[in-house]
Enzyme design. Structure first.
Site, PDB file in Angstrom:
ATOM      1  N   ASP A 439       0.833  -1.202   0.000  1.00 38.88           N
ATOM      2  CA  ASP A 439       0.000   0.000   0.000  1.00 38.88           C
ATOM      3  C   ASP A 439       0.866   1.249   0.000  1.00 38.88           C
ATOM      4  O   ASP A 439       1.936   1.277   0.616  1.00 38.88           O
ATOM      5  CB  ASP A 439      -0.929   0.027   1.216  1.00 38.88           C
ATOM      6  CG  ASP A 439      -0.221   0.499   2.483  1.00 38.88           C
ATOM      7  OD1 ASP A 439      -0.179   1.717   2.747  1.00 38.88           O
ATOM      8  OD2 ASP A 439       0.333  -0.369   3.201  1.00 38.88           O
ATOM      9  N   CYS A 478      -1.379   2.048 -22.702  1.00 44.40           N
ATOM     10  CA  CYS A 478      -2.287   2.094 -21.543  1.00 44.40           C
ATOM     11  C   CYS A 478      -3.741   2.087 -22.005  1.00 44.40           C
ATOM     12  O   CYS A 478      -4.113   2.763 -22.962  1.00 44.40           O
ATOM     13  CB  CYS A 478      -2.005   3.336 -20.704  1.00 44.40           C
ATOM     14  SG  CYS A 478      -3.045   3.473 -19.228  1.00 44.40           S
ATOM     15  N   CYS A 480      -6.335   2.961 -19.941  1.00 44.51           N
ATOM     16  CA  CYS A 480      -7.180   3.802 -19.076  1.00 44.51           C
ATOM     17  C   CYS A 480      -7.948   4.821 -19.921  1.00 44.51           C
ATOM     18  O   CYS A 480      -7.547   5.165 -21.042  1.00 44.51           O
ATOM     19  CB  CYS A 480      -6.350   4.499 -18.008  1.00 44.51           C
ATOM     20  SG  CYS A 480      -5.400   5.922 -18.580  1.00 44.51           S
ATOM     21  N   CYS A 483      -5.908   7.919 -21.221  1.00 45.01           N
ATOM     22  CA  CYS A 483      -5.080   7.701 -22.420  1.00 45.01           C
ATOM     23  C   CYS A 483      -5.937   7.471 -23.658  1.00 45.01           C
ATOM     24  O   CYS A 483      -5.488   7.735 -24.780  1.00 45.01           O
ATOM     25  CB  CYS A 483      -4.145   6.521 -22.201  1.00 45.01           C
ATOM     26  SG  CYS A 483      -2.805   6.862 -21.032  1.00 45.01           S
ATOM     27  N   HIS A 509      -5.005   7.527 -14.345  1.00 48.40           N
ATOM     28  CA  HIS A 509      -3.965   6.897 -15.164  1.00 48.40           C
ATOM     29  C   HIS A 509      -2.935   6.173 -14.297  1.00 48.40           C
ATOM     30  O   HIS A 509      -2.561   5.024 -14.590  1.00 48.40           O
ATOM     31  CB  HIS A 509      -3.248   7.922 -16.036  1.00 48.40           C
ATOM     32  CG  HIS A 509      -1.985   7.377 -16.635  1.00 48.40           C
ATOM     33  ND1 HIS A 509      -1.974   6.538 -17.729  1.00 48.40           N
ATOM     34  CD2 HIS A 509      -0.681   7.498 -16.248  1.00 48.40           C
ATOM     35  CE1 HIS A 509      -0.725   6.172 -18.000  1.00 48.40           C
ATOM     36  NE2 HIS A 509       0.078   6.740 -17.112  1.00 48.40           N
TER      37      HIS A 509
END
Length: 530
Positions: A439, A478, A480, A483, A509
């Site tokens: 994390d 990518c 996402c 993008c 992103h």
């Protein structure tokens, strides 16, 4: 000699009475009952966050008479050859009575604590496997300790190795949780410290827990105890602590020619937090009220949150600390974690609890912490405490420590989490030692400040060279939505114009990048590359 001894006994009795009076003066502002989570005192000058760094090294702040009342503890009635000793400094005042004279001559009082409880003191049923939580090993690398697996929780599966995004206040900054889910985000990390100050455990509990409160019903959540935030209060960020070599944060600033107290410390240079055997006292950065946090109350708060994985209260000492103090801190953390575990086992509520292994970079203390905490009925293992001054020292530490988690079948069957570390280099190195989840707010914070992560390296969108990067996405590979719909030129403009939309697009992103990185890492382990 007999006269001196009578004075000494009287001094201890008086101190105990003072402690009782001070405790009575603290009133609860929490909706919870025993033990209280929030307490307030109008006369206290102690400040913010999670740990209380022992009085002997904190010093300062408020009246000496009040401070003595809050920090005195009587020696334990039971002694043990392995008991630890904490040092409490006395404060001088204007009382020149024989009793006070005797106290001044003593200078320091050693308070002995019994060793943490043995595994045999926990109920037998608590060592049985949990039906609602388990780790499933899919593949163990033959080249390293890296492994691919799944963590089964009441709110979904976590593929490992996996990245854990940090939603400090129950929200990812700038990103709707549904968009994060589409980017492959499975486990998210919420901070108990911030949530208990706002909106408060009672509000979240009344909403039906964090999953309903956040409307994230199909994604697992992990919450911490608040320990790291308190460490940051006392010493600043990890970078600040390393730079200051462990100096406590103190307020020495002046404002308009007068003394000024802010959230980085108390009055007259007082330390911002104070630690005792009972727990931690600090001040809320939101409204200034004094907060008392104990191993039991932080578990109660996390019960109210309903998170899938919870963390016990621990003290996080700085990297720069003498070994004697580090030994005391590890022993205190073990006692706190055992108390947290007992509170958790009173009503498990389909929640798993991870222990937090401590010991700094000390081989002996880390080994002791692993041996003790893995003997208790925790459901998983978190690696915490000071993890070194840089990535090299972190990976060196994991290199000699993580093999201990493969020494027994019981340890092999439980998940392992690295607290607060998730940069690419550390992830790739730590995964080869058997870490399952990581994390960090690092990727999302980078995005908000103009750094975008790509397979070709970091991209500084603030640079003027992107002003005319028409039709060029952040990363051509990518998937996402950022993008797919926006180019570098537009993102450069949004950042320069301080448009809130930039925060959303950049953060989304970087979350997608991290989850793609972990998916590729899992595949590389399966393919025998790691």
């Amino acid at each position: 000699m007999q006269l001196k001894m009578s004075f000494f006994v009287a001094a201890i009795a008086a101190a105990a009475a003072s402690t009782t009076k001070t405790a009575a003066a603290i009133t609860s502002v929490s909706a919870f009952t025993s033990p209280k989570i929030f307490t307030t005192s109008s006369t206290s000058s102690m400040f913010l966050r999670h740990g209380q760094i022992a009085v002997s090294r904190c010093g300062g702040g408020g009246s000496s008479r009040l401070r003595n009342k809050q920090t005195w503890r009587l020696p334990s009635q039971k002694s043990s050859s392995s008991a630890t000793t904490n040092t409490i400094s006395e404060e001088n005042d204007n009382d020149n009575s024989p009793r006070k004279t005797e106290q001044k001559e003593q200078k320091l009082i050693k308070i002995k604590h019994p060793p943490p409880p043995e595994a045999s003191t926990f109920p037998a049923w608590s060592f049985e496997p949990r039906e609602f939580f388990r780790y499933e090993l899919i593949h163990q690398s033959s080249k390293s300790m890296a492994r691919v697996g799944r963590i089964h929780t009441p709110h979904g599966i976590i593929d490992t190795p996996g990245f854990v995004a940090v939603a400090t206040n129950g929200a990812l900054k700038g990103v709707d949780m549904r968009d994060a889910d589409k980017a492959g985000q499975q486990l998210i990390f919420c901070n108990s410290y911030h949530l208990l100050l706002q909106p408060g455990p009672e509000v979240i509990e009344a909403a039906g827990g964090l999953h309903k409160f956040m409307n994230r019903k199909s994604g697992p959540i992990i919450t911490d105890s608040g320990g790291f935030q308190v460490f940051s209060l006392a010493y600043g960020s990890v970078h600040e602590e390393l730079s200051s070599k462990g100096e406590l944060k103190r307020n020495s600033g002046k404002k308009n020619g007068s003394s000024h107290t802010n959230n980085s410390g108390g009055k007259n240079g007082a330390p911002p937090v104070k630690v005792s055997e009972k727990g931690v006292i600090f001040k809320s950065y939101r409204d200034g009220r004094t907060i008392s946090l104990t191993p039991e109350s932080t578990v109660q708060a996390q019960k109210s949150y309903g998170s899938d994985i919870i963390i016990p209260l621990d003290e996080l000492p700085p990297y720069h600390i003498d070994r004697e103090r580090l030994v005391e801190s590890v022993e205190l953390t073990h006692r706190w974690e055992a108390r947290s575990l007992r509170e958790h086992l009173r009503d498990v509520k389909n929640q798993a609890m991870y222990c937090v292994v401590h010991g700094g970079v000390d081989v002996e203390l880390r080994t002791k912490s692993v041996e003790y905490l893995t003997s208790l009925p925790f459901d998983g293992y978190a690696i915490g405490g000071s993890l070194g001054k840089n990535s090299d020292e972190l990976l060196e530490l994991l290199g000699w420590m993580m093999p201990m988690f493969d020494e027994t079948e019981q340890r092999k069957t439980k998940p392992r989490h690295l607290l607060g570390i998730a940069d690419e280099r550390s992830i790739l190195g730590a995964a080869s030692t058997g870490i399952d989840t990581f994390d960090s707010c690092y990727p999302t914070r980078l995005g908000r400040h103009g750094t975008l992560l790509t397979k070709e390296g970091r991209l500084n969108i603030k640079s003027g060279k992107h002003a005319r990067s028409y039709g060029i996405p952040i990363d051509k590979e990518c998937s996402c939505s950022t993008c797919q719909h926006y180019d570098r030129s537009y993102l450069w403009h949004l950042f320069k114009a301080n448009e809130p939309l930039y925060l959303q697009l950049a953060t989304l992103h970087n979350i997608q990048y991290m989850n793609d990185l972990m998916a590729q890492l899992r595949q590389d382990i399966l393919d025998g590359k790691i």
